[in-house]
Design a protein around this motif. Sequence first.
Motif, PDB file in Angstrom:
ATOM      1  N   SER A  51       0.840  -1.205   0.000  1.00 39.77           N
ATOM      2  CA  SER A  51       0.000   0.000   0.000  1.00 39.77           C
ATOM      3  C   SER A  51       0.866   1.242   0.000  1.00 39.77           C
ATOM      4  O   SER A  51       0.610   2.197  -0.741  1.00 39.77           O
ATOM      5  N   ILE A  52       1.884   1.236   0.826  1.00 39.23           N
ATOM      6  CA  ILE A  52       2.792   2.378   0.900  1.00 39.23           C
ATOM      7  C   ILE A  52       3.578   2.511  -0.398  1.00 39.23           C
ATOM      8  O   ILE A  52       3.775   3.617  -0.903  1.00 39.23           O
ATOM      9  N   VAL A  53       4.035   1.394  -0.930  1.00 33.03           N
ATOM     10  CA  VAL A  53       4.793   1.416  -2.182  1.00 33.03           C
ATOM     11  C   VAL A  53       3.976   2.099  -3.276  1.00 33.03           C
ATOM     12  O   VAL A  53       4.455   3.020  -3.951  1.00 33.03           O
ATOM     13  N   GLU A  54       2.742   1.660  -3.453  1.00 35.62           N
ATOM     14  CA  GLU A  54       1.872   2.248  -4.482  1.00 35.62           C
ATOM     15  C   GLU A  54       1.599   3.724  -4.202  1.00 35.62           C
ATOM     16  O   GLU A  54       1.707   4.564  -5.102  1.00 35.62           O
ATOM     17  N   GLY A  59       2.329   8.479  -6.037  1.00 40.12           N
ATOM     18  CA  GLY A  59       1.767   9.667  -5.437  1.00 40.12           C
ATOM     19  C   GLY A  59       2.806  10.761  -5.280  1.00 40.12           C
ATOM     20  O   GLY A  59       2.953  11.627  -6.143  1.00 40.12           O
ATOM     21  N   LYS A  60       3.555  10.698  -4.173  1.00 38.29           N
ATOM     22  CA  LYS A  60       4.527  11.755  -3.872  1.00 38.29           C
ATOM     23  C   LYS A  60       5.553  11.945  -4.980  1.00 38.29           C
ATOM     24  O   LYS A  60       5.962  13.067  -5.260  1.00 38.29           O
ATOM     25  N   THR A  61       5.963  10.868  -5.606  1.00 42.17           N
ATOM     26  CA  THR A  61       6.968  10.964  -6.665  1.00 42.17           C
ATOM     27  C   THR A  61       6.538  11.933  -7.762  1.00 42.17           C
ATOM     28  O   THR A  61       7.365  12.639  -8.335  1.00 42.17           O
ATOM     29  N   PRO A  65      -0.212  13.588  -4.105  1.00 40.91           N
ATOM     30  CA  PRO A  65      -0.281  12.931  -2.800  1.00 40.91           C
ATOM     31  C   PRO A  65      -1.506  12.043  -2.634  1.00 40.91           C
ATOM     32  O   PRO A  65      -2.595  12.367  -3.097  1.00 40.91           O
ATOM     33  N   PHE A  66      -1.289  10.924  -1.984  1.00 42.81           N
ATOM     34  CA  PHE A  66      -2.341   9.968  -1.660  1.00 42.81           C
ATOM     35  C   PHE A  66      -2.962  10.375  -0.333  1.00 42.81           C
ATOM     36  O   PHE A  66      -2.262  10.720   0.617  1.00 42.81           O
ATOM     37  N   ALA A 100      -7.385   1.288  -2.334  1.00 38.10           N
ATOM     38  CA  ALA A 100      -7.401   2.742  -2.550  1.00 38.10           C
ATOM     39  C   ALA A 100      -6.069   3.214  -3.129  1.00 38.10           C
ATOM     40  O   ALA A 100      -6.047   4.069  -4.027  1.00 38.10           O
ATOM     41  N   SER A 101      -4.966   2.668  -2.630  1.00 37.34           N
ATOM     42  CA  SER A 101      -3.659   3.074  -3.162  1.00 37.34           C
ATOM     43  C   SER A 101      -3.499   2.600  -4.608  1.00 37.34           C
ATOM     44  O   SER A 101      -2.900   3.295  -5.431  1.00 37.34           O
TER      45      SER A 101
END
Length: 193
Positions: A51-54, A59-61, A65-66, A100-101
């Motif tokens: 989830s964080i990876v996605e 997102g931030k990259t 933002p997620f 969601a991610s």
Amino acid sequence: MSDDQKQQLHDYLTETREAVIWKAEGLSEYDVRRPLTRTGTNLLGLIKHLSIVEAWYFGKTFNRPFAPHLPWWDDDAPEGADMWVTASESRQEILETYQASISHADATIRSLDLDAPGHVPWWRRPTVTLHAILVHVLTETARHAGHADILREQLDGRTGMRAGNLNQQPHDEQWWTDYRSQIEAAAQSAVSK
């Protein structure tokens, strides 16, 4: 690269995500959470991590933002907080966050060109493209899908990418015992040479 090539990478990522989710289906709360390796690797923790990876990479990259914020990767989060699930975090919450991610990532993939620029501050070469991130996340997801495959096999012998799509022919326990014995004998023979 063409839109067809972008779609092909996206399709591979989608299939690999589905395999990871399938690995957690039909298991008890204990089995989906319990550590099955010395380092604590567990199925629901892998999904939490992905989830964080996605969310981060898509997102931030790309300054997309997620929301909501996932605190598991904050500088002050306990080490490894993204790799296991606390008793207060529900399976449904973790799966919904992953979905969601994924939806957020898919929107980024659909809306940007493969050469769209992004920034990953901790990479040796921090200026990246959507293409590089798509390949990176596909690679990481496939790696963790392999972990999930082995964990699920340890739990109940279930293998494959999804129901009805097994990686090998179905066999009874005796066949697998004999097969494993053959591999063990070959390994021992190699050592004695």
